[in-house]
Design a protein around this motif. Sequence first.
Motif, PDB file in Angstrom:
ATOM      1  N   GLU A 145       0.774  -1.085   0.171  1.00  0.00           N
ATOM      2  CA  GLU A 145       0.047   0.097   0.029  1.00  0.00           C
ATOM      3  C   GLU A 145       1.019   1.261   0.151  1.00  0.00           C
ATOM      4  OE1 GLU A 145      -4.151  -1.174   2.105  1.00  0.00           O
ATOM      5  OE2 GLU A 145      -2.192  -1.145   3.425  1.00  0.00           O
ATOM      6  N   ARG A 146       2.091   1.189   0.837  1.00  0.00           N
ATOM      7  CA  ARG A 146       2.749   2.403   0.793  1.00  0.00           C
ATOM      8  C   ARG A 146       3.560   2.427  -0.444  1.00  0.00           C
ATOM      9  NH1 ARG A 146       6.083   0.393   4.544  1.00  0.00           N
ATOM     10  NH2 ARG A 146       7.824   0.336   3.375  1.00  0.00           N
ATOM     11  N   LYS A 147       3.744   1.564  -0.874  1.00  0.00           N
ATOM     12  CA  LYS A 147       4.565   1.494  -2.476  1.00  0.00           C
ATOM     13  C   LYS A 147       3.755   2.102  -3.239  1.00  0.00           C
ATOM     14  CE  LYS A 147       6.990  -1.279  -6.024  1.00  0.00           C
ATOM     15  NZ  LYS A 147       7.012  -2.567  -6.555  1.00  0.00           N
ATOM     16  N   PHE A 148       2.514   1.730  -3.519  1.00  0.00           N
ATOM     17  CA  PHE A 148       1.395   2.222  -4.424  1.00  0.00           C
ATOM     18  C   PHE A 148       1.416   3.974  -4.000  1.00  0.00           C
ATOM     19  CE2 PHE A 148      -2.635   3.515  -5.978  1.00  0.00           C
ATOM     20  CZ  PHE A 148      -2.611   3.067  -7.303  1.00  0.00           C
ATOM     21  N   PHE A 149       1.275   4.283  -2.802  1.00  0.00           N
ATOM     22  CA  PHE A 149       1.134   5.600  -2.487  1.00  0.00           C
ATOM     23  C   PHE A 149       2.139   6.508  -2.989  1.00  0.00           C
ATOM     24  CE2 PHE A 149       1.058   8.784   1.273  1.00  0.00           C
ATOM     25  CZ  PHE A 149       0.422   9.562   0.745  1.00  0.00           C
ATOM     26  N   ILE A 150       3.477   5.894  -2.782  1.00  0.00           N
ATOM     27  CA  ILE A 150       4.625   6.765  -3.690  1.00  0.00           C
ATOM     28  C   ILE A 150       4.609   6.977  -4.835  1.00  0.00           C
ATOM     29  CG2 ILE A 150       7.099   6.233  -3.747  1.00  0.00           C
ATOM     30  CD1 ILE A 150       7.366   4.935  -1.041  1.00  0.00           C
ATOM     31  N   GLU A 151       4.037   5.893  -5.598  1.00  0.00           N
ATOM     32  CA  GLU A 151       3.584   5.954  -7.196  1.00  0.00           C
ATOM     33  C   GLU A 151       3.042   7.073  -7.421  1.00  0.00           C
ATOM     34  OE1 GLU A 151       2.723   1.782  -8.251  1.00  0.00           O
ATOM     35  OE2 GLU A 151       4.802   1.007  -8.062  1.00  0.00           O
ATOM     36  N   CYS A 152       1.778   7.202  -6.574  1.00  0.00           N
ATOM     37  CA  CYS A 152       0.764   8.067  -6.811  1.00  0.00           C
ATOM     38  C   CYS A 152       1.511   9.708  -6.562  1.00  0.00           C
ATOM     39  CB  CYS A 152      -0.245   8.005  -5.778  1.00  0.00           C
ATOM     40  SG  CYS A 152      -1.458   6.967  -6.239  1.00  0.00           S
ATOM     41  N   ILE A 153       2.438   9.845  -5.734  1.00  0.00           N
ATOM     42  CA  ILE A 153       2.957  11.180  -5.236  1.00  0.00           C
ATOM     43  C   ILE A 153       4.023  11.316  -6.548  1.00  0.00           C
ATOM     44  CG2 ILE A 153       4.616  12.221  -3.654  1.00  0.00           C
ATOM     45  CD1 ILE A 153       3.289  10.515  -1.551  1.00  0.00           C
ATOM     46  N   LYS A 154       4.933  10.388  -7.042  1.00  0.00           N
ATOM     47  CA  LYS A 154       6.018  10.508  -7.845  1.00  0.00           C
ATOM     48  C   LYS A 154       5.342  10.463  -9.245  1.00  0.00           C
ATOM     49  CE  LYS A 154       9.767  10.488  -7.117  1.00  0.00           C
ATOM     50  NZ  LYS A 154      10.923  11.660  -6.961  1.00  0.00           N
ATOM     51  N   GLY A 155       4.251   9.940  -9.562  1.00  0.00           N
ATOM     52  CA  GLY A 155       3.611   9.746 -10.774  1.00  0.00           C
ATOM     53  C   GLY A 155       2.110  10.083 -10.973  1.00  0.00           C
ATOM     54  N   LEU A 156       1.726  11.144 -10.283  1.00  0.00           N
ATOM     55  CA  LEU A 156       0.317  11.744 -10.338  1.00  0.00           C
ATOM     56  C   LEU A 156      -0.118  11.998 -11.873  1.00  0.00           C
ATOM     57  CD1 LEU A 156      -2.236  12.523  -8.504  1.00  0.00           C
ATOM     58  CD2 LEU A 156      -1.340  14.819  -8.406  1.00  0.00           C
ATOM     59  N   THR A 157      -1.179  11.016 -12.292  1.00  0.00           N
ATOM     60  CA  THR A 157      -1.481  11.060 -13.467  1.00  0.00           C
ATOM     61  C   THR A 157      -2.688  11.688 -14.026  1.00  0.00           C
ATOM     62  OG1 THR A 157      -0.074   8.919 -13.759  1.00  0.00           O
ATOM     63  CG2 THR A 157      -1.699   9.655 -15.624  1.00  0.00           C
ATOM     64  N   LEU A 158      -2.776  12.751 -15.033  1.00  0.00           N
ATOM     65  CA  LEU A 158      -3.762  13.150 -15.490  1.00  0.00           C
ATOM     66  C   LEU A 158      -4.055  13.005 -16.872  1.00  0.00           C
ATOM     67  CD1 LEU A 158      -2.284  15.478 -13.564  1.00  0.00           C
ATOM     68  CD2 LEU A 158      -4.356  16.549 -13.380  1.00  0.00           C
ATOM     69  N   THR A 159      -5.128  13.079 -17.302  1.00  0.00           N
ATOM     70  CA  THR A 159      -5.422  12.739 -18.874  1.00  0.00           C
ATOM     71  C   THR A 159      -5.756  14.213 -19.379  1.00  0.00           C
ATOM     72  OG1 THR A 159      -6.590  10.779 -18.185  1.00  0.00           O
ATOM     73  CG2 THR A 159      -6.828  11.396 -20.564  1.00  0.00           C
ATOM     74  N   VAL A 160      -4.995  14.493 -20.464  1.00  0.00           N
ATOM     75  CA  VAL A 160      -5.337  15.614 -21.084  1.00  0.00           C
ATOM     76  C   VAL A 160      -6.166  15.343 -22.221  1.00  0.00           C
ATOM     77  CG1 VAL A 160      -4.033  17.543 -22.490  1.00  0.00           C
ATOM     78  CG2 VAL A 160      -2.908  16.460 -20.373  1.00  0.00           C
ATOM     79  N   THR A 161      -7.327  16.147 -22.534  1.00  0.00           N
ATOM     80  CA  THR A 161      -8.023  15.982 -23.539  1.00  0.00           C
ATOM     81  C   THR A 161      -7.892  17.134 -24.597  1.00  0.00           C
ATOM     82  OG1 THR A 161      -9.865  17.046 -22.212  1.00  0.00           O
ATOM     83  CG2 THR A 161      -9.794  14.625 -21.994  1.00  0.00           C
TER      84      THR A 161
END
Length: 437
Positions: A355-371
Amino acid sequence: MSRVLVVGGGAAGMMAALAAAVKGHRVTLFEKNEKLGKKIYITGKGRCNVTNACEPQELFDNVVSNSKFLYSAFYGFDNNAVQQFFETHGCPLKTERGNRVFPISDHSSDVIRALSGALEKAGVEIRLHTPVKKLLTEKAGEEGSLRIKGVKLLSGEEAKGDAVVLACGGLSYQATGSTGDGYRMAQETGHTLVSCKPSLVPFHIKEEWCRQLQGLALKNVNASLYIEGKEIYEGFGEMLFTHFGVSGPLILSASSYYQTAAENLRRKKEKQAGKMGKTAENMGREAPALLKLDLKPALSAEQLDKRILRDFEDNKNKQFKNAVDGLFPARLVPVMIQLSGINPEKKVHEITREERKFFIECIKGLTLTVTGTRGFEEAIITRGGIKVKEVNPSTMESKLVSGLYLAGEMLDLDALTGGFNLQIAWSTGHLAGSSIP
């Protein structure tokens, strides 16, 4: 001494008129607005980012389209020359983060005042409220080549000139008079218009959580932009969440590369569709892209993990939702908790390594979809314009019409945010005006 007519009272037009007058020519400047420099007045949120104080050779690295075309223009009147000009003409400057140069007063009106004073001193005739309707040309020889002979005003009056500098701007900030008149006039004399797109413009974002953060500004963020899995931009700086998506200097720079990649993708798909005997209507017009934000670029994933473990140790009896306040601005905390997938009521000592690893992935790679991007009403500059291959890069004179010079945003030139687009205007305008024989 030539009779020189300059069409457009923006940055490029004023600099062209001044350069021509200093050389000894009789110059008339036509501006359809009630005052000069209307777009300059609103640039940089009214502060006017005059240029960038980088090393002169670095100017080319920040030009997105046709940087090689600007060799003579940049080296003939570089960013140091621009700063010296304004300092000399009563507009002291300061340099801020990112080498961005502004008036010390933070008032763009001081930039316009310096230019207007220089024009008056040089004897330039300024005609405000005077829109130009078309260029006047005549055949220059048996081969059918053209040469300029003046302009026709909207009022019907004709003004004769030995040379004309066309510097009418692009399509951005149309309320300032940039309505594409220069494109039309150039096309009427045989010039090619490269498709115009809004550039240095905010992104539309698909994710609804993005709108919850409207008004939140983030500093020291790293952003990477991907189209079809390929990274097309990577940068560091400031950004802003809005009611439609994201904006700010970092995003505006990314948009320049987005437009290029989206156009290339459209052409690629049109070509593929043609081979299959199908149409490619709308393909690539608003190319979907992924924008990945690193909210903690100064820390590696391993360092961030250690930081989070320390925070958890200090708050080991707290719930997850109350133990991450130190990581993010307050408004961002609930969004990051939501995206982490971790139960906000869970005690931090119960959170698993996965869970902590996935949280770090969110922080280091917060992903948004550009339309897609916003339109010309919010674009700082125009991408596209008159084809530069039809203009002599050593003089800014048209290769199709002798005596016609083109400068500024109406050419197919655009750069990143940070004062580089105004530098293009100053440099091309100066080269055009000083090249008139």
